[in-house]
Design a protein around this motif. Structure first.
Motif, PDB file in Angstrom:
ATOM      1  N   ARG A  45      -3.606  46.068  16.038  1.00 46.35           N
ATOM      2  CA  ARG A  45      -4.820  45.693  16.760  1.00 46.35           C
ATOM      3  C   ARG A  45      -4.685  46.274  18.157  1.00 46.35           C
ATOM      4  O   ARG A  45      -3.685  46.052  18.842  1.00 46.35           O
ATOM      5  N   LEU A  46      -5.683  47.055  18.582  1.00 44.69           N
ATOM      6  CA  LEU A  46      -5.631  47.696  19.892  1.00 44.69           C
ATOM      7  C   LEU A  46      -5.890  46.658  20.986  1.00 44.69           C
ATOM      8  O   LEU A  46      -6.941  46.014  21.019  1.00 44.69           O
ATOM      9  N   HIS A  47      -4.916  46.491  21.836  1.00 42.52           N
ATOM     10  CA  HIS A  47      -4.913  45.454  22.865  1.00 42.52           C
ATOM     11  C   HIS A  47      -6.033  45.642  23.895  1.00 42.52           C
ATOM     12  O   HIS A  47      -6.253  46.741  24.396  1.00 42.52           O
ATOM     13  N   GLY A  48      -6.705  44.532  24.206  1.00 39.79           N
ATOM     14  CA  GLY A  48      -7.638  44.493  25.330  1.00 39.79           C
ATOM     15  C   GLY A  48      -8.987  45.131  25.103  1.00 39.79           C
ATOM     16  O   GLY A  48      -9.776  45.239  26.039  1.00 39.79           O
ATOM     17  N   VAL A  49      -9.269  45.559  23.876  1.00 36.76           N
ATOM     18  CA  VAL A  49     -10.564  46.170  23.576  1.00 36.76           C
ATOM     19  C   VAL A  49     -11.180  45.466  22.372  1.00 36.76           C
ATOM     20  O   VAL A  49     -10.471  44.882  21.550  1.00 36.76           O
ATOM     21  N   ASP A  50     -12.494  45.520  22.287  1.00 39.69           N
ATOM     22  CA  ASP A  50     -13.201  44.901  21.169  1.00 39.69           C
ATOM     23  C   ASP A  50     -14.308  45.849  20.735  1.00 39.69           C
ATOM     24  O   ASP A  50     -15.227  46.129  21.502  1.00 39.69           O
ATOM     25  N   ALA A  51     -14.203  46.363  19.526  1.00 35.28           N
ATOM     26  CA  ALA A  51     -15.194  47.292  18.982  1.00 35.28           C
ATOM     27  C   ALA A  51     -16.148  46.540  18.059  1.00 35.28           C
ATOM     28  O   ALA A  51     -15.788  45.504  17.490  1.00 35.28           O
ATOM     29  N   PRO A  52     -17.354  47.059  17.890  1.00 34.04           N
ATOM     30  CA  PRO A  52     -18.287  46.423  16.951  1.00 34.04           C
ATOM     31  C   PRO A  52     -17.678  46.334  15.553  1.00 34.04           C
ATOM     32  O   PRO A  52     -16.901  47.199  15.142  1.00 34.04           O
ATOM     33  N   GLU A  53     -18.046  45.282  14.850  1.00 36.97           N
ATOM     34  CA  GLU A  53     -17.566  45.074  13.482  1.00 36.97           C
ATOM     35  C   GLU A  53     -18.208  46.101  12.550  1.00 36.97           C
ATOM     36  O   GLU A  53     -19.288  46.612  12.829  1.00 36.97           O
ATOM     37  N   SER A  54     -17.557  46.387  11.435  1.00 40.32           N
ATOM     38  CA  SER A  54     -18.054  47.418  10.516  1.00 40.32           C
ATOM     39  C   SER A  54     -19.457  47.094   9.997  1.00 40.32           C
ATOM     40  O   SER A  54     -20.238  47.996   9.722  1.00 40.32           O
ATOM     41  N   CYS A  88       2.343  53.627  19.285  1.00 47.25           N
ATOM     42  CA  CYS A  88       1.836  52.342  19.771  1.00 47.25           C
ATOM     43  C   CYS A  88       2.966  51.514  20.366  1.00 47.25           C
ATOM     44  O   CYS A  88       4.005  51.320  19.726  1.00 47.25           O
ATOM     45  N   GLU A  89       2.749  51.049  21.581  1.00 48.42           N
ATOM     46  CA  GLU A  89       3.708  50.197  22.285  1.00 48.42           C
ATOM     47  C   GLU A  89       3.341  48.735  22.033  1.00 48.42           C
ATOM     48  O   GLU A  89       2.192  48.334  22.224  1.00 48.42           O
ATOM     49  N   PHE A  90       4.316  47.959  21.638  1.00 49.14           N
ATOM     50  CA  PHE A  90       4.127  46.553  21.279  1.00 49.14           C
ATOM     51  C   PHE A  90       3.810  45.677  22.485  1.00 49.14           C
ATOM     52  O   PHE A  90       4.452  45.770  23.524  1.00 49.14           O
ATOM     53  N   ILE A  91       2.800  44.816  22.332  1.00 47.30           N
ATOM     54  CA  ILE A  91       2.472  43.788  23.328  1.00 47.30           C
ATOM     55  C   ILE A  91       2.836  42.409  22.768  1.00 47.30           C
ATOM     56  O   ILE A  91       3.528  41.636  23.400  1.00 47.30           O
ATOM     57  N   GLU A  92       2.331  42.118  21.553  1.00 48.38           N
ATOM     58  CA  GLU A  92       2.563  40.814  20.930  1.00 48.38           C
ATOM     59  C   GLU A  92       2.129  40.857  19.467  1.00 48.38           C
ATOM     60  O   GLU A  92       1.601  41.865  19.010  1.00 48.38           O
ATOM     61  N   ARG A  93       2.334  39.755  18.762  1.00 43.61           N
ATOM     62  CA  ARG A  93       1.766  39.541  17.437  1.00 43.61           C
ATOM     63  C   ARG A  93       0.593  38.586  17.633  1.00 43.61           C
ATOM     64  O   ARG A  93       0.696  37.605  18.374  1.00 43.61           O
ATOM     65  N   ASP A  94      -0.532  38.868  16.965  1.00 41.64           N
ATOM     66  CA  ASP A  94      -1.677  37.964  17.098  1.00 41.64           C
ATOM     67  C   ASP A  94      -1.606  36.858  16.046  1.00 41.64           C
ATOM     68  O   ASP A  94      -0.650  36.786  15.267  1.00 41.64           O
ATOM     69  N   ARG A  98      -0.708  40.444  13.191  1.00 52.52           N
ATOM     70  CA  ARG A  98      -0.834  41.884  13.419  1.00 52.52           C
ATOM     71  C   ARG A  98      -0.082  42.267  14.686  1.00 52.52           C
ATOM     72  O   ARG A  98      -0.009  41.496  15.636  1.00 52.52           O
ATOM     73  N   PHE A  99       0.445  43.453  14.683  1.00 52.06           N
ATOM     74  CA  PHE A  99       1.039  44.094  15.853  1.00 52.06           C
ATOM     75  C   PHE A  99      -0.127  44.350  16.803  1.00 52.06           C
ATOM     76  O   PHE A  99      -1.145  44.909  16.412  1.00 52.06           O
ATOM     77  N   VAL A 100      -0.028  43.916  18.039  1.00 53.95           N
ATOM     78  CA  VAL A 100      -1.050  44.201  19.051  1.00 53.95           C
ATOM     79  C   VAL A 100      -0.394  45.132  20.055  1.00 53.95           C
ATOM     80  O   VAL A 100       0.701  44.850  20.552  1.00 53.95           O
ATOM     81  N   GLY A 101      -1.053  46.249  20.332  1.00 52.95           N
ATOM     82  CA  GLY A 101      -0.415  47.206  21.218  1.00 52.95           C
ATOM     83  C   GLY A 101      -1.362  48.139  21.928  1.00 52.95           C
ATOM     84  O   GLY A 101      -2.571  48.147  21.694  1.00 52.95           O
ATOM     85  N   VAL A 102      -0.772  48.911  22.802  1.00 51.77           N
ATOM     86  CA  VAL A 102      -1.468  49.991  23.503  1.00 51.77           C
ATOM     87  C   VAL A 102      -0.976  51.267  22.835  1.00 51.77           C
ATOM     88  O   VAL A 102       0.231  51.484  22.701  1.00 51.77           O
ATOM     89  N   ILE A 111      -5.458  55.609  23.666  1.00 54.64           N
ATOM     90  CA  ILE A 111      -6.525  55.358  22.697  1.00 54.64           C
ATOM     91  C   ILE A 111      -7.373  54.167  23.114  1.00 54.64           C
ATOM     92  O   ILE A 111      -8.614  54.217  23.037  1.00 54.64           O
ATOM     93  N   ASN A 112      -6.741  53.094  23.554  1.00 52.54           N
ATOM     94  CA  ASN A 112      -7.483  51.890  23.952  1.00 52.54           C
ATOM     95  C   ASN A 112      -8.494  52.247  25.049  1.00 52.54           C
ATOM     96  O   ASN A 112      -9.676  51.874  24.968  1.00 52.54           O
ATOM     97  N   ARG A 113      -8.034  52.951  26.069  1.00 54.48           N
ATOM     98  CA  ARG A 113      -8.899  53.332  27.193  1.00 54.48           C
ATOM     99  C   ARG A 113     -10.021  54.259  26.722  1.00 54.48           C
ATOM    100  O   ARG A 113     -11.175  54.105  27.106  1.00 54.48           O
ATOM    101  N   TRP A 114      -9.681  55.224  25.869  1.00 57.31           N
ATOM    102  CA  TRP A 114     -10.689  56.149  25.360  1.00 57.31           C
ATOM    103  C   TRP A 114     -11.786  55.404  24.611  1.00 57.31           C
ATOM    104  O   TRP A 114     -12.978  55.722  24.755  1.00 57.31           O
TER     105      TRP A 114
END
Length: 168
Positions: A45-54, A88-94, A98-102, A111-114
């Motif tokens: 899961r890409l940390h700190g971003v939220d994309a529209p659902e499929s 992907c660099e690890f931040i936490e598990r949600d 899931r692995f949450v990372g940048v 990728i997150n910023r892009w």
């Protein structure tokens, strides 16, 4: 064999083996959805971003609707394809484990910023603490991606669909 004689071996093994969530994950990324990828079977899961659902629909400036969640996932796939592998660099598990990372492409682009700067996701301040707010301002000012019309924030769309109050 006595349990006490196995204890030093078990401790040595536990210390010697890397934690599955401590280090970076590197490999060919596949897109699960607009803010989740998979590398070697690990969902990230890409940390700190939220994309529209499929399933989420958005509106263009002319009022016509489009599948913004599918579009975001497709744009992410094209972006990743341009420079592999992904790291992907690890931040936490949600809460879903899931692995949450940048994450970064091979050329170093984050990728997150892009995702936020291209208008394919929003800065999820609840988690990012505003790390992507300048990128979001860029996307808004250009009318990029979801910012070219009207849309529900992904967290609000999920809450509406589940008939509950949003927590975003």
């Amino acid at each position: 064999m006595k349990l006490s004689s196995l204890l030093p071996f078990a401790i040595t093994l536990a210390v010697a083996l890397p934690s599955p969530s401590a280090g970076p994950v590197i490999g060919r990324a596949t897109v699960v959805d607009g803010d989740t990828i998979a590398i070697s079977g690990e969902r990230i899961r890409l940390h700190g971003v939220d994309a529209p659902e499929s399933w989420q629909k958005c509106e263009k400036a002319d009022g016509s609707g489009y599948q913004c969640g599918r579009e975001a996932a497709g744009e992410l796939d094209r972006f990743l394809e341009a420079s592999r592998p992904t790291r992907c660099e690890f931040i936490e598990r949600d809460r879903y484990k899931r692995f949450v990372g940048v994450c970064f492409r091979a050329d170093g682009r984050e990728i997150n910023r892009w995702l936020v700067e291209s208008g394919n996701a929003v800065d999820w301040r609840k988690y990012s603490k505003g790390a992507y707010s300048a990128s979001q301002d860029i996307a808004k000012s250009r009318g990029a991606g979801i910012w070219r019309g009207d849309f529900d924030l992904p967290c609000r769309a999920r809450a509406k669909r589940a008939k509950r109050e949003p927590s975003c």
